[in-house]
Motif scaffolding. Structure first.
Motif, PDB file in Angstrom:
ATOM      1  N   TYR A  26       0.813  -1.212   0.000  1.00 40.65           N
ATOM      2  CA  TYR A  26       0.000   0.000   0.000  1.00 40.65           C
ATOM      3  C   TYR A  26       0.845   1.259   0.000  1.00 40.65           C
ATOM      4  CZ  TYR A  26       0.345   0.340   5.150  1.00 40.65           C
ATOM      5  OH  TYR A  26       0.775   0.448   6.441  1.00 40.65           O
ATOM      6  N   TRP A  27       0.218   2.317  -0.521  1.00 38.70           N
ATOM      7  CA  TRP A  27       0.881   3.598  -0.744  1.00 38.70           C
ATOM      8  C   TRP A  27       0.023   4.717  -0.167  1.00 38.70           C
ATOM      9  CZ3 TRP A  27       0.776  -0.366  -4.113  1.00 38.70           C
ATOM     10  CH2 TRP A  27       1.969  -0.752  -4.733  1.00 38.70           C
ATOM     11  N   ASN A  28       0.642   5.864   0.004  1.00 37.19           N
ATOM     12  CA  ASN A  28      -0.109   7.048   0.403  1.00 37.19           C
ATOM     13  C   ASN A  28       0.101   8.165  -0.612  1.00 37.19           C
ATOM     14  OD1 ASN A  28      -0.033   9.862   2.133  1.00 37.19           O
ATOM     15  ND2 ASN A  28      -1.671   8.498   2.720  1.00 37.19           N
ATOM     16  N   LEU A  29      -0.994   8.804  -0.977  1.00 36.55           N
ATOM     17  CA  LEU A  29      -0.944  10.010  -1.804  1.00 36.55           C
ATOM     18  C   LEU A  29      -1.242  11.189  -0.897  1.00 36.55           C
ATOM     19  CD1 LEU A  29      -3.034   9.390  -5.062  1.00 36.55           C
ATOM     20  CD2 LEU A  29      -0.627  10.036  -4.933  1.00 36.55           C
TER      21      LEU A  29
ATOM     22  N   MET B   1     -11.560  37.575  -3.159  1.00 34.17           N
ATOM     23  CA  MET B   1     -10.807  36.545  -3.873  1.00 34.17           C
ATOM     24  C   MET B   1     -10.576  35.346  -2.947  1.00 34.17           C
ATOM     25  SD  MET B   1      -7.272  37.016  -5.951  1.00 34.17           S
ATOM     26  CE  MET B   1      -6.334  35.627  -6.517  1.00 34.17           C
ATOM     27  N   LYS B   2     -10.670  34.166  -3.515  1.00 33.60           N
ATOM     28  CA  LYS B   2     -10.545  32.949  -2.727  1.00 33.60           C
ATOM     29  C   LYS B   2      -9.124  32.792  -2.179  1.00 33.60           C
ATOM     30  CE  LYS B   2     -10.908  27.970  -3.442  1.00 33.60           C
ATOM     31  NZ  LYS B   2     -11.213  26.926  -4.428  1.00 33.60           N
ATOM     32  N   GLN B   3      -9.044  32.501  -0.887  1.00 35.14           N
ATOM     33  CA  GLN B   3      -7.745  32.236  -0.266  1.00 35.14           C
ATOM     34  C   GLN B   3      -7.292  30.840  -0.681  1.00 35.14           C
ATOM     35  OE1 GLN B   3      -6.168  34.358   1.993  1.00 35.14           O
ATOM     36  NE2 GLN B   3      -4.418  32.997   2.199  1.00 35.14           N
ATOM     37  N   LYS B   4      -6.130  30.747  -1.327  1.00 38.62           N
ATOM     38  CA  LYS B   4      -5.673  29.435  -1.791  1.00 38.62           C
ATOM     39  C   LYS B   4      -4.809  28.766  -0.736  1.00 38.62           C
ATOM     40  CE  LYS B   4      -6.101  30.341  -6.671  1.00 38.62           C
ATOM     41  NZ  LYS B   4      -5.518  30.162  -8.001  1.00 38.62           N
ATOM     42  N   ARG B   5      -4.839  27.450  -0.744  1.00 39.13           N
ATOM     43  CA  ARG B   5      -4.072  26.684   0.237  1.00 39.13           C
ATOM     44  C   ARG B   5      -2.610  26.603  -0.187  1.00 39.13           C
ATOM     45  NH1 ARG B   5      -7.845  21.452   0.173  1.00 39.13           N
ATOM     46  NH2 ARG B   5      -6.417  20.672   1.749  1.00 39.13           N
ATOM     47  N   THR B   6      -1.744  26.428   0.793  1.00 37.98           N
ATOM     48  CA  THR B   6      -0.311  26.284   0.518  1.00 37.98           C
ATOM     49  C   THR B   6      -0.081  25.029  -0.320  1.00 37.98           C
ATOM     50  OG1 THR B   6       0.201  27.337   2.603  1.00 37.98           O
ATOM     51  CG2 THR B   6       1.963  26.050   1.585  1.00 37.98           C
ATOM     52  N   TYR B   7       0.709  25.184  -1.372  1.00 35.59           N
ATOM     53  CA  TYR B   7       0.911  24.069  -2.307  1.00 35.59           C
ATOM     54  C   TYR B   7       2.035  23.151  -1.854  1.00 35.59           C
ATOM     55  CZ  TYR B   7       1.604  21.592  -6.715  1.00 35.59           C
ATOM     56  OH  TYR B   7       1.712  20.622  -7.684  1.00 35.59           O
ATOM     57  N   GLU B   8       1.749  21.872  -1.837  1.00 31.04           N
ATOM     58  CA  GLU B   8       2.788  20.852  -1.666  1.00 31.04           C
ATOM     59  C   GLU B   8       2.783  20.015  -2.923  1.00 31.04           C
ATOM     60  OE1 GLU B   8       2.249  18.401   1.747  1.00 31.04           O
ATOM     61  OE2 GLU B   8       2.257  20.079   3.133  1.00 31.04           O
ATOM     62  N   ARG B   9       3.942  19.785  -3.490  1.00 35.45           N
ATOM     63  CA  ARG B   9       3.988  18.968  -4.706  1.00 35.45           C
ATOM     64  C   ARG B   9       3.400  17.589  -4.407  1.00 35.45           C
ATOM     65  NH1 ARG B   9       9.244  18.860  -8.053  1.00 35.45           N
ATOM     66  NH2 ARG B   9       7.703  18.269  -9.612  1.00 35.45           N
ATOM     67  N   PRO B  10       2.670  17.014  -5.378  1.00 35.15           N
ATOM     68  CA  PRO B  10       2.057  15.706  -5.148  1.00 35.15           C
ATOM     69  C   PRO B  10       3.110  14.623  -4.946  1.00 35.15           C
ATOM     70  CG  PRO B  10       1.724  16.437  -7.419  1.00 35.15           C
ATOM     71  CD  PRO B  10       2.333  17.574  -6.688  1.00 35.15           C
ATOM     72  N   THR B  11       2.879  13.769  -3.968  1.00 37.54           N
ATOM     73  CA  THR B  11       3.818  12.673  -3.714  1.00 37.54           C
ATOM     74  C   THR B  11       3.066  11.358  -3.571  1.00 37.54           C
ATOM     75  OG1 THR B  11       3.700  13.073  -1.332  1.00 37.54           O
ATOM     76  CG2 THR B  11       5.513  14.113  -2.511  1.00 37.54           C
ATOM     77  N   LEU B  12       3.686  10.310  -4.094  1.00 39.16           N
ATOM     78  CA  LEU B  12       3.208   8.938  -3.911  1.00 39.16           C
ATOM     79  C   LEU B  12       4.268   8.228  -3.084  1.00 39.16           C
ATOM     80  CD1 LEU B  12       1.250   6.595  -4.686  1.00 39.16           C
ATOM     81  CD2 LEU B  12       2.788   6.129  -6.595  1.00 39.16           C
ATOM     82  N   THR B  13       3.888   7.771  -1.901  1.00 37.85           N
ATOM     83  CA  THR B  13       4.854   7.160  -0.987  1.00 37.85           C
ATOM     84  C   THR B  13       4.479   5.712  -0.728  1.00 37.85           C
ATOM     85  OG1 THR B  13       5.030   9.300   0.101  1.00 37.85           O
ATOM     86  CG2 THR B  13       5.941   7.419   1.276  1.00 37.85           C
ATOM     87  N   SER B  14       5.432   4.813  -0.929  1.00 39.70           N
ATOM     88  CA  SER B  14       5.207   3.418  -0.571  1.00 39.70           C
ATOM     89  C   SER B  14       5.280   3.310   0.947  1.00 39.70           C
ATOM     90  CB  SER B  14       6.275   2.542  -1.226  1.00 39.70           C
ATOM     91  OG  SER B  14       6.110   1.210  -0.798  1.00 39.70           O
ATOM     92  N   VAL B  15       4.212   2.826   1.569  1.00 44.06           N
ATOM     93  CA  VAL B  15       4.131   2.843   3.035  1.00 44.06           C
ATOM     94  C   VAL B  15       4.543   1.510   3.638  1.00 44.06           C
ATOM     95  CG1 VAL B  15       2.622   3.241   5.013  1.00 44.06           C
ATOM     96  CG2 VAL B  15       2.267   4.524   2.919  1.00 44.06           C
ATOM     97  N   GLY B  16       4.077   0.419   3.050  1.00 46.64           N
ATOM     98  CA  GLY B  16       4.386  -0.874   3.648  1.00 46.64           C
ATOM     99  C   GLY B  16       3.558  -1.964   3.006  1.00 46.64           C
ATOM    100  N   SER B  17       3.303  -3.000   3.770  1.00 44.70           N
ATOM    101  CA  SER B  17       2.588  -4.147   3.220  1.00 44.70           C
ATOM    102  C   SER B  17       1.448  -4.537   4.153  1.00 44.70           C
ATOM    103  CB  SER B  17       3.544  -5.324   3.042  1.00 44.70           C
ATOM    104  OG  SER B  17       4.097  -5.675   4.293  1.00 44.70           O
ATOM    105  N   PHE B  18       0.574  -5.381   3.633  1.00 44.89           N
ATOM    106  CA  PHE B  18      -0.514  -5.884   4.473  1.00 44.89           C
ATOM    107  C   PHE B  18      -0.811  -7.323   4.094  1.00 44.89           C
ATOM    108  CE2 PHE B  18      -2.595  -4.016   0.785  1.00 44.89           C
ATOM    109  CZ  PHE B  18      -3.516  -4.980   0.422  1.00 44.89           C
ATOM    110  N   LYS B  19      -1.412  -8.032   5.023  1.00 47.27           N
ATOM    111  CA  LYS B  19      -1.859  -9.399   4.763  1.00 47.27           C
ATOM    112  C   LYS B  19      -3.332  -9.485   5.109  1.00 47.27           C
ATOM    113  CE  LYS B  19       2.505 -11.718   5.879  1.00 47.27           C
ATOM    114  NZ  LYS B  19       2.846 -12.019   4.501  1.00 47.27           N
TER     115      LYS B  19
END
Lengths: 83, 20
Positions: A26-29, B1-19
């Motif tokens: 699994y991953w997190n976005l 004018m709409k207050q925009k949120r602080t931008y963080e670049r999109p990230t995909l992070t591998s978190v771990g595994s599951f069973k």
């Protein structure tokens, strides 16, 4: 664009979790990544995803478009989405 | 004018595994 078979989404406190059932991984976005994925899974184009980012966040459209493309490449490479 | 949120670049992070 759609999720690959066996991939499921779950909203979490910070963004979205993606679970690959067969591989048991699994991953997190983060929230900006989740917004991109949500937009393209709903049938939006890459440009529409970039616009959604630029509407919601303090980012220019060119940077947003580059980030959308990079994230979708990464999701494809990880085997999580397909055209 | 709409207050925009602080931008963080999109990230995909591998978190771990599951069973049953």
């Amino acid at each position: 664009m759609k999720l690959r078979p066996g991939v499921f989404l779950a909203e979490v406190e910070y963004g979205t979790a993606l679970l690959h059932e067969e591989r048991g991984e699994y991953w997190n976005l983060n929230p900006t990544g989740a917004l991109i994925l949500e937009t393209v899974l709903a049938g939006g184009t890459l440009d529409e995803a970039a616009r959604a980012l630029a509407d919601e966040y303090a980012v220019d459209l060119n940077s947003a478009a580059r980030d959308v493309e990079e994230l979708l490449d990464e999701l494809c490479s990880a085997g999580l989405v397909e055209q | 004018m709409k207050q925009k949120r602080t931008y963080e670049r999109p990230t995909l992070t591998s978190v771990g595994s599951f069973k049953g």
